[in-house]
Design a protein around this motif. Structure first.
Motif, PDB file in Angstrom:
ATOM      1  N   THR A   1       4.162  13.275  25.699  1.00 28.37           N
ATOM      2  CA  THR A   1       3.839  11.283  25.883  1.00 28.37           C
ATOM      3  C   THR A   1       2.277  11.039  26.088  1.00 28.37           C
ATOM      4  O   THR A   1       2.176  10.198  25.881  1.00 28.37           O
ATOM      5  CB  THR A   1       4.881  11.378  27.268  1.00 28.37           C
TER       6      THR A   1
ATOM      7  N   MET B   1       6.808  18.598  27.578  1.00 33.71           N
ATOM      8  CA  MET B   1       6.906  16.809  27.535  1.00 33.71           C
ATOM      9  C   MET B   1       5.980  16.214  27.664  1.00 33.71           C
ATOM     10  O   MET B   1       5.477  14.989  27.718  1.00 33.71           O
ATOM     11  CB  MET B   1       8.362  16.469  28.407  1.00 33.71           C
TER      12      MET B   1
ATOM     13  N   CYS C   1       9.014  13.020  24.066  1.00 32.86           N
ATOM     14  CA  CYS C   1       9.902  14.246  24.783  1.00 32.86           C
ATOM     15  C   CYS C   1      10.169  14.515  24.514  1.00 32.86           C
ATOM     16  O   CYS C   1      11.244  15.604  24.819  1.00 32.86           O
ATOM     17  CB  CYS C   1       9.852  13.152  25.998  1.00 32.86           C
TER      18      CYS C   1
END
Length: 94
Positions: A78, A74, A91
């Motif tokens: 991002t 994640m 994400c």
């Protein structure tokens, strides 16, 4: 030769988690036991019980590692989201 054995013993927890992950994927939860894992690693079950109190503790450790890996994916998503994706969407995709 002795140093290789010490290195092998020193990373038993990490080797056990990696092997348990593979076993869980191929055999399912019912096929994952500490004895089967010990056989897979060519070690005694006692060494595994030093790191994991039982199967539930092993599964909990696998879950912790899985969530840590998800967090890494994640964070990576991002930092460099794909074109047309918001960081939130990236994400979710991770």
């Amino acid at each position: 030769m002795a140093s290789n054995r010490v290195a092998s013993v020193g990373n038993l927890r990490q080797r056990a988690l990696a092997a348990a992950h593979r076993m869980l994927e191929t055999r399912g939860e019912a096929g994952l036991t500490l004895r089967a894992l010990a056989a897979e690693l060519n070690t005694g079950a006692g060494g595994l019980y030093h790191h994991f109190a039982g199967k539930d503790a092993l599964l909990a450790a696998l879950a912790v590692d899985g969530f840590a890996e998800l967090g890494r994916w994640m964070a990576m998503a991002t930092c460099t989201p794909s074109p047309g994706r918001t960081p939130f969407n990236a994400c979710g995709h991770a």
